[in-house]
Design a protein around this motif. Structure first.
Motif, PDB file in Angstrom:
ATOM      1  N   ASP A 195      -4.220  -1.592  -3.358  1.00 11.67           N
ATOM      2  CA  ASP A 195      -5.421  -0.415  -2.835  1.00 11.67           C
ATOM      3  C   ASP A 195      -5.039  -1.031  -1.057  1.00 11.67           C
ATOM      4  O   ASP A 195      -5.182  -2.285  -1.060  1.00 11.67           O
ATOM      5  N   VAL A 196      -5.766  -0.375  -0.344  1.00 10.05           N
ATOM      6  CA  VAL A 196      -6.147  -0.879   0.792  1.00 10.05           C
ATOM      7  C   VAL A 196      -6.733  -1.437   0.910  1.00 10.05           C
ATOM      8  O   VAL A 196      -6.594  -2.730   1.729  1.00 10.05           O
ATOM      9  N   ALA A 213      -3.445   6.958   1.886  1.00  7.29           N
ATOM     10  CA  ALA A 213      -3.956   5.514   1.692  1.00  7.29           C
ATOM     11  C   ALA A 213      -5.208   5.208   2.281  1.00  7.29           C
ATOM     12  O   ALA A 213      -6.152   5.482   2.288  1.00  7.29           O
ATOM     13  N   VAL A 231       1.070  -1.296  -0.140  1.00  6.77           N
ATOM     14  CA  VAL A 231       0.305  -0.172  -0.014  1.00  6.77           C
ATOM     15  C   VAL A 231       0.641   1.205   0.073  1.00  6.77           C
ATOM     16  O   VAL A 231       0.459   2.091  -0.553  1.00  6.77           O
TER      17      VAL A 231
END
Length: 267
Positions: free
Chosen positions: A69-70, A110, A63
């Motif tokens: 992606d988170v 993030a 991340v």
């Protein structure tokens, strides 16, 4: 948006990981949604909550460097929290981040993608003052400092406070110091009380209540893949539940944080 708390101390073995996991579980038990972030390359938080870091396909490392992606990395825990896990790969993230502009803001950027889904986000910072800890402090609204009540435990607290001041000046002006949380505390000994009073006097930091007592239940809980709150009643779990209640009153009702005065430390 979630309230974000960084739990930081560059000294290891002061119960940062235990505090993040136990406080998160206590808030989940009170009906809050909680995301916990393992920002330590040792991945102790990830392991202690039942996930083998060696078997995870991706982690907070991916991340931070922009390769995942988170949402694709988050995992659930037995205590009802959501975890952004770590692996040993995170050790290499510092070197990669150092070469990037705005490196201290990687975690904050993030977390923006998921912040609206949680009431609280707790960040377990590594035992250092490097780029990863700077990311944790830059992403946070407040910082809590777990402090082991033993000789030399306060060494480095001054350096941490200077780092917090630098973060406040450069990357996160809204960051505030919540206070010191006494951990591994033995109220029967004058020594524990002396260490705590010394830190309070020397640095002028609030001492949060209640102190977290030393108990073997913490080690047993880590080995079971759940927090100390999931097992039998014990004084450690009771202390974290009380701390959670105190912090909720502060965060949601506007009450002052419950702290210990010098007289109460020695009472």
């Amino acid at each position: 948006m979630a309230r974000v708390l960084a739990v930081a101390n560059q000294k290891g073995g002061v119960a940062k990981t235990t505090t993040v996991a136990s406080l998160g579980a206590a808030l989940v038990a009170r009906g809050r949604s909680v995301l916990i972030v393992d920002l330590d390359p040792q991945a102790c938080l990830t392991f202690s909550l039942g996930h083998d870091p060696d078997k995870l396909a991706s982690s907070v490392h991916d991340v931070l460097i922009g390769e995942a992606d988170v949402d694709d990395v988050l995992v659930d825990t037995a205590d009802g929290m959501t975890l952004l896990p770590a692996t040993i790969d995170l050790a290499g993230a510092e070197a990669l981040l150092l070469m990037r502009p705005g490196r201290e803001h990687a975690l904050r950027r993030a977390l923006t993608a998921v912040a609206e889904r949680f009431d609280y986000i707790f960040i377990d910072c590594p035992p250092s003052l490097g780029v990863l800890t700077l990311n944790g402090l830059t992403a946070a609204d407040a910082v809590m400092v777990p402090l082991q009540c033993e000789t030399l435990a306060h060494r480095g607290v001054g350096q941490l406070l200077r780092t917090v001041e630098e973060v406040q000046s450069i990357t996160n002006p809204s960051l505030r110091m919540l206070g010191v949380l006494p951990t591994l505390y033995d109220a029967r000994t004058t020594h524990s009380r002396d260490v705590l009073a010394d830190v309070s006097d020397r640095y002028g930091m609030p001492v949060l209540a209640p102190p977290i007592p030393r108990t073997v239940r913490f080690a047993e809980a880590s080995a079971s893949g759940a927090t100390v709150l999931a097992g039998r009643k014990n004084k450690g779990a009771a202390a974290y539940r009380e701390l959670a209640g105190n912090l909720l009153a502060h965060w949601e009702d506007g009450a002052e944080p419950v702290t210990l005065s010098a007289a109460e430390i020695y009472s």
